[in-house]
Design a protein around this motif. Structure first.
Motif, short mmCIF file in Angstrom:
data_model
loop_
_atom_site.label_atom_id
_atom_site.label_comp_id
_atom_site.label_asym_id
_atom_site.label_seq_id
_atom_site.Cartn_x
_atom_site.Cartn_y
_atom_site.Cartn_z
N LYS A 22 0.86 -1.18 0.00
CA LYS A 22 0.00 0.00 0.00
C LYS A 22 0.90 1.23 0.00
O LYS A 22 1.53 1.55 1.01
CB LYS A 22 -0.93 0.00 1.22
CG LYS A 22 -1.90 -1.16 1.26
CD LYS A 22 -2.67 -1.17 2.58
CE LYS A 22 -3.63 -2.34 2.65
NZ LYS A 22 -4.30 -2.43 3.98
N LEU A 23 0.94 1.92 -1.13
CA LEU A 23 1.80 3.09 -1.29
C LEU A 23 1.03 4.35 -0.99
O LEU A 23 -0.09 4.55 -1.48
CB LEU A 23 2.35 3.14 -2.72
CG LEU A 23 3.24 1.95 -3.13
CD1 LEU A 23 3.54 2.01 -4.62
CD2 LEU A 23 4.53 1.95 -2.33
N VAL A 24 1.61 5.24 -0.18
CA VAL A 24 0.92 6.45 0.24
C VAL A 24 1.81 7.68 0.09
O VAL A 24 3.04 7.58 0.02
CB VAL A 24 0.46 6.37 1.72
CG1 VAL A 24 -0.58 5.32 1.93
CG2 VAL A 24 1.65 6.16 2.65
N ARG A 25 1.14 8.82 0.05
CA ARG A 25 1.78 10.10 0.33
C ARG A 25 1.17 10.58 1.65
O ARG A 25 -0.04 10.50 1.84
CB ARG A 25 1.52 11.13 -0.78
CG ARG A 25 2.21 10.77 -2.10
CD ARG A 25 1.83 11.74 -3.21
NE ARG A 25 2.29 13.10 -2.95
CZ ARG A 25 1.49 14.12 -2.65
NH1 ARG A 25 0.17 13.94 -2.58
NH2 ARG A 25 1.97 15.33 -2.43
N TYR A 26 2.02 11.06 2.54
CA TYR A 26 1.51 11.47 3.85
C TYR A 26 2.18 12.76 4.30
O TYR A 26 3.30 13.09 3.90
CB TYR A 26 1.72 10.35 4.88
CG TYR A 26 3.17 10.10 5.25
CD1 TYR A 26 3.74 10.70 6.37
CD2 TYR A 26 3.97 9.25 4.47
CE1 TYR A 26 5.06 10.47 6.72
CE2 TYR A 26 5.29 9.02 4.81
CZ TYR A 26 5.84 9.63 5.93
OH TYR A 26 7.15 9.41 6.26
N LYS A 60 4.88 3.50 2.76
CA LYS A 60 4.06 2.31 2.58
C LYS A 60 3.38 2.01 3.90
O LYS A 60 3.94 2.26 4.99
CB LYS A 60 4.89 1.12 2.10
CG LYS A 60 5.89 0.59 3.12
CD LYS A 60 6.59 -0.68 2.61
CE LYS A 60 7.58 -1.22 3.66
NZ LYS A 60 8.26 -2.47 3.20
N VAL A 61 2.17 1.51 3.84
CA VAL A 61 1.41 1.18 5.04
C VAL A 61 1.64 -0.28 5.39
O VAL A 61 1.45 -1.17 4.56
CB VAL A 61 -0.09 1.46 4.84
CG1 VAL A 61 -0.90 0.98 6.04
CG2 VAL A 61 -0.33 2.94 4.61
N ASP A 100 -0.77 -0.81 11.12
CA ASP A 100 -1.28 0.51 11.48
C ASP A 100 -0.18 1.57 11.49
O ASP A 100 -0.29 2.59 12.16
CB ASP A 100 -1.97 0.45 12.85
CG ASP A 100 -1.02 0.02 13.97
OD1 ASP A 100 0.15 -0.31 13.68
OD2 ASP A 100 -1.45 0.00 15.14
N ARG A 101 0.88 1.32 10.71
CA ARG A 101 2.00 2.27 10.67
C ARG A 101 2.36 2.62 9.22
O ARG A 101 2.04 1.86 8.28
CB ARG A 101 3.24 1.72 11.38
CG ARG A 101 2.99 1.42 12.86
CD ARG A 101 4.26 1.11 13.61
NE ARG A 101 5.13 2.29 13.77
CZ ARG A 101 4.95 3.22 14.71
NH1 ARG A 101 3.92 3.15 15.54
NH2 ARG A 101 5.80 4.22 14.81
N VAL A 102 3.01 3.76 9.06
CA VAL A 102 3.51 4.19 7.76
C VAL A 102 5.03 4.15 7.82
O VAL A 102 5.65 4.83 8.65
CB VAL A 102 3.05 5.62 7.41
CG1 VAL A 102 3.63 6.05 6.07
CG2 VAL A 102 1.53 5.70 7.37
N VAL A 103 5.63 3.37 6.92
CA VAL A 103 7.08 3.29 6.82
C VAL A 103 7.53 4.27 5.76
O VAL A 103 7.05 4.24 4.63
CB VAL A 103 7.53 1.86 6.45
CG1 VAL A 103 9.06 1.79 6.28
CG2 VAL A 103 7.07 0.86 7.51
N LEU A 151 5.83 5.79 11.38
CA LEU A 151 4.93 6.56 12.23
C LEU A 151 3.59 5.85 12.30
O LEU A 151 3.22 5.12 11.37
CB LEU A 151 4.71 7.96 11.64
CG LEU A 151 5.92 8.90 11.60
CD1 LEU A 151 5.66 10.04 10.61
CD2 LEU A 151 6.22 9.45 12.99
N ALA A 152 2.86 6.08 13.36
CA ALA A 152 1.51 5.53 13.46
C ALA A 152 0.62 6.22 12.43
O ALA A 152 0.73 7.44 12.23
CB ALA A 152 0.96 5.74 14.86
N LEU A 153 -0.24 5.45 11.79
CA LEU A 153 -1.19 6.04 10.83
C LEU A 153 -1.99 7.17 11.47
O LEU A 153 -2.30 8.17 10.82
CB LEU A 153 -2.14 4.96 10.31
CG LEU A 153 -1.84 4.31 8.97
CD1 LEU A 153 -2.84 3.19 8.69
CD2 LEU A 153 -1.83 5.32 7.84
N SER A 154 -2.30 7.02 12.73
CA SER A 154 -3.12 8.02 13.42
C SER A 154 -2.37 9.33 13.64
O SER A 154 -2.99 10.34 13.97
CB SER A 154 -3.59 7.46 14.77
OG SER A 154 -2.48 7.08 15.57
#
Length: 285
Positions: free
Chosen positions: A2-6, A16-17, A20-23, A57-60
């Motif tokens: 799961k690829l994200v921009r955050y 990447k997710v 419940d964390r973003v690496v 980081l935590a997704l939250s």
């Protein structure tokens, strides 16, 4: 994957997710926050990204941004679900004899949980849940039976539409392209992690009331036929987004259009969920 921009700490980064964390992946791929650039090198970096264990980081604790903010194309197909086409036919709208594509200007792209603005100039703002297909490599003249090879992954699209503006022009561009009217996300699920993109359950609710519920199996032209059709006309580039059509249940047939304060929640199996509150134009984002 799961690829994200955050967004975190005043910066937008790639990640990447995992659970419940973003690496964080920005440093792994040379910095920056362009998902389009990452997709151009994804095949070469894939093994590295799969095992990347950088800072997390935590997704939250982060804000998820639009997974792609700089695609070269954002294209949508109209009347591509059987029940939706019948819904339109009963409303007096002719069913097209071939694939009917339109352009959403990329400036309409919005984050997966960001507000959607209701412009003062439209009284008929509508919702449309759609499976978004993200192109993974530059391609032209792709056969339908080979189209899966050019797909990087999938995301959820809300093809927000100003119906009254669609009626004002021979093309759909203006009515499909108001700022904030292209929410996408919450991430790109890479193609290898989606069991069958043509058998995904999709739901959209407004203020908790279910309005759209269907399966991608109800498409008239499947995503592979769509890629064959489009690539016979134009070169598709990494990061291009194809919104593959919406099922029945839109607001137009009943006149139940979106108003400030409404909350749209969209989900597609295996892809996740996005949600947006409608706000009046002029209100702070």
């Amino acid at each position: 994957m799961k690829l994200v921009r955050y967004r975190h700490g005043g910066q937008t980064r790639l990640g990447k997710v995992v659970g419940d964390r973003v690496v964080d992946l920005s440093e792994t791929v040379g910095g920056g926050d362009s998902m389009r650039q990452l997709l151009t090198v994804l095949p070469a970096y894939r093994n590295v990204l799969d095992v990347a264990t950088g800072p997390s980081l935590a997704l939250s604790d982060v804000v998820l941004a639009a997974p792609i903010h700089d695609p070269q194309k954002f294209l949508g197909i109209g009347m591509n679900y059987r029940q939706h086409a019948e819904e339109a036919r009963q409303a007096g709208i002719p069913i097209p004899a071939s694939q009917m594509w339109f352009n959403k200007q990329v400036s309409c792209i919005n984050g997966p949980f960001d507000p959607v603005v209701k412009p003062e100039v439209t009284q008929e703002m509508d919702y449309e849940i759609e499976l978004g297909v993200v192109i993974g490599r530059r391609c032209r003249h792709v056969r339908a039976d080979a189209a899966s090879e050019v797909i990087a992954g999938y995301l959820i699209v809300n093809d927000v539409s100003a119906r009254d503006w669609l009626k004002k022009s021979p093309t759909f561009t203006l009515g499909k392209s108001f700022d904030t009217h292209g929410p996408i996300g919450p991430w790109i699920v890479t193609a290898d992690e989606v069991s069958d993109p043509m058998a995904l359950e999709m739901q959209l609710s407004v203020n908790g009331e279910l309005r759209q519920r269907s399966s991608t199996a109800d498409m008239i032209y499947n995503i592979y036929q769509q890629i064959e059709y489009l690539s016979s006309v134009m070169t598709l580039e990494p990061g291009d987004i194809l919104a593959s059509g919406t099922p029945s249940g839109i607001g137009a047939p009943t006149g139940r259009f979106l108003q400030p304060g409404d909350v749209m929640r969209l989900s597609i199996s295996e892809l996740g969920m996005i949600e947006h509150r409608v706000i009046a134009e002029g209100k702070p984002l």
